[in-house]
Design an enzyme around this catalytic site. Structure first.
Site, PDB file in Angstrom:
ATOM      1  N   GLN A  66       0.825  -1.213   0.000  1.00 28.38           N
ATOM      2  CA  GLN A  66       0.000   0.000   0.000  1.00 28.38           C
ATOM      3  C   GLN A  66       0.861   1.266   0.000  1.00 28.38           C
ATOM      4  OE1 GLN A  66      -3.076   0.714  -0.554  1.00 28.38           O
ATOM      5  NE2 GLN A  66      -3.708  -1.412  -0.797  1.00 28.38           N
ATOM      6  N   SER A  67       2.026   1.203  -0.596  1.00 29.09           N
ATOM      7  CA  SER A  67       2.947   2.341  -0.594  1.00 29.09           C
ATOM      8  C   SER A  67       2.372   3.580  -1.287  1.00 29.09           C
ATOM      9  CB  SER A  67       4.243   1.928  -1.294  1.00 29.09           C
ATOM     10  OG  SER A  67       5.033   3.058  -1.597  1.00 29.09           O
ATOM     11  N   ASN A  68       2.341   4.681  -0.563  1.00 29.40           N
ATOM     12  CA  ASN A  68       1.950   5.963  -1.164  1.00 29.40           C
ATOM     13  C   ASN A  68       3.027   6.444  -2.122  1.00 29.40           C
ATOM     14  OD1 ASN A  68      -0.484   6.429   0.464  1.00 29.40           O
ATOM     15  ND2 ASN A  68       0.960   6.578   2.171  1.00 29.40           N
TER      16      ASN A  68
END
Ligand SMILES: *Cc1c(COP(=O)(O)O)cnc(C)c1O
Length: 330
Positions: free
Chosen positions: A73-75
Site C-alpha cells: 500500500q505504498s503511497n
C-alpha cells in the site's frame, strides 16, 4: 555552497496551512496543519516533493523508466506511478507482500490503474535484497533498450531530501504572510527523508525550531542514525560537509509503532474516526494517524509547552484507509 539541484514541477504548491481550532482548544496548544496531503490528487502526499528532485535527476541522466519499491500500500510507489505516467515514462514497482494475490484496493489498485509494471517481493527478500532486485530489473530493462533510474524506498536519499528542504523555505514564506512563527514541527517518520529535509533546513537556515519525528516502524535509534546518513548524502550535493547532523541531534518520539508497520490498533482507528469528526480532517492509518495519536499522547505527558505554535505536517495517505475499512468501528 552550491545551489540546490534542479527539480521538475509537479506538486500543487504551496500547500495550505490551516489552524485546527477545536483540537487546539482541546490540547491547549496552537495547532496548525500543513496540507501536504493536498499536493496533488494522483500523487498526493509528501513523496511528490522528493520525487520532483529524484525524477529531474532521472531525466538528466536520460532515463525512460523509474524503478522503485515499497509496501503493497505504498503511497510513494503510487505517486511514482502517477508522475511517471504524466511524464510519459514507464514505472516498475517492487511491492512487498507475502500474499500471492493481494486485494486490488487503495494505492495498489491505483498503481494498476496507472499502468505500473508491478512485481511482488516477499517481506524477507525486500528486507535483505531489494536494491539487488531493483538493479537486476534495471539490467533486464537495459537489455530491452530502456534506461532505468532507481529511486530508493520513499525517495529517502540525498537528492530526495531537497523536497523537504524546499518545503521549509515554503513554510518560512507562509510564516511571513501569516505573521506568526512555528516553534515546533511534527512529522511522521517512515523512511526518514521528510524529517531529514526538515532538520537539514533547520540547521542550514539557523531556525532553532523543534523538529520532531514520530516513527511508525523500527525505532528511534535506527532513524536517528539513518536520518543523519541521509543528511550527509544531501550535503554532498551542496558540497558542504559542515552541514552534518549527529544522530543525537535528531528528535524522534518513539512508542507509537503499535502492532507494527501498517498494522493498526483499535485505539488508533477510533482516534482517526473521532479526529475526522472533530476537524473534518482525515488521517491515514499507517503514518499520520499514528503520528497524531502519538502527538496527543505526548501533549498529555507534557512533552510540548502549552500555547506553543505547532505545525503538524499532514503527509497524505488517504488511499491507505480504504483497504482497512472493515477494521473501523463506525
Ligand atoms: C512515506 C510517508 C510518510 C513518511 O515519510 P518518510 O519521508 O518516508 O519518513 C509519512 N506520511 C505518509 C502518508 C507517507 O506516505
Amino acid at each position: 555552497m552550491k545551489p540546490f539541484p534542479n527539480r521538475i514541477k509537479l506538486a500543487n504548491l504551496p500547500t495550505r496551512i490551516e489552524k485546527l481550532t477545536r483540537f487546539s482548544e482541546q490540547t491547549g496548544l496552537n495547532v496548525y496543519v500543513k496540507r501536504d496531503d493536498m499536493s496533488g490528487s494522483e500523487w498526493s502526499g509528501n513523496k511528490i516533493r522528493k520525487l520532483e528532485f529524484s525524477i529531474q535527476e532521472a531525466l538528466d541522466q536520460g532515463a525512460d523508466t523509474l524503478i522503485t519499491c515499497g509496501g503493497i500500500q505504498s503511497n510513494h510507489c503510487r505517486a511514482t506511478a502517477a508522475a511517471a505516467a504524466r511524464l510519459g515514462l514507464r514505472s516498475c514497482l517492487l511491492l512487498r507482500t507475502d500474499d500471492p494475490a493481494p486485494a486490488l484496493d487503495g494505492n495498489y489498485f491505483l498503481d494498476r490503474v496507472l499502468g505500473a509494471d508491478v512485481r511482488f517481493v516477499s517481506a524477507e527478500d525486500y528486507r535483505t535484497r531489494r536494491l539487488e532486485i531493483m538493479e537486476e530489473l534495471a539490467r533486464e530493462f537495459a537489455g530491452q533498450g530502456h534506461k532505468a533510474y532507481i529511486i530508493p524506498e520513499g525517495a529517502s536519499n540525498g537528492i530526495g531530501t531537497f523536497g523537504y528542504l524546499s518545503c521549509m523555505q515554503e513554510i518560512l514564506q507562509q510564516e511571513k504572510e501569516m505573521g506568526l512563527q512555528f516553534d515546533t514541527i511534527v512529522d511522521a517518520v517512515g523512511s526518514g527523508g521528510t524529517l531529514a529535509g526538515l532538520v537539514l533546513a533547520n540547521k542550514l537556515y539557523g531556525l532553532n525550531k523543534r523538529v520532531v519525528g514520530i516513527n511508525v516502524c523500527d525505532d528511534a535509534d535506527f532513524f536517528q542514525h539513518r536520518i543523519s546518513e541521509i543528511v550527509t548524502e544531501a550535503s554532498s550535493y551542496l558540497e558542504e560537509p559542515s552541514l552534518a547532523i549527529a544522530p543525537e541531534e535528531i528528535e524522534i518520539l518513539d512508542g507509537y509503532v503499535g502492532r507494527g508497520y501498517a498494522l493498526s490498533r483499535k485505539e488508533e482507528l477510533d482516534f482517526i474516526r473521532d479526529f475526522a469528526r472533530m476537524e473534518g480532517l482525515v488521517l491515514d492509518p499507517v503514518y499520520t494517524g499514528k503520528c497524531m495519536y502519538g502527538f496527543v499522547n505526548e501533549v498529555e505527558k507534557g512533552s510540548f509547552k502549552k500555547s506553543c505554535n505547532v505545525l503538524f505536517l499532514h503527509t497524505g495517505g488517504l488511499f491507505g484507509l480504504f483497504p482497512v475499512k472493515e477494521q473501523f468501528d463506525l
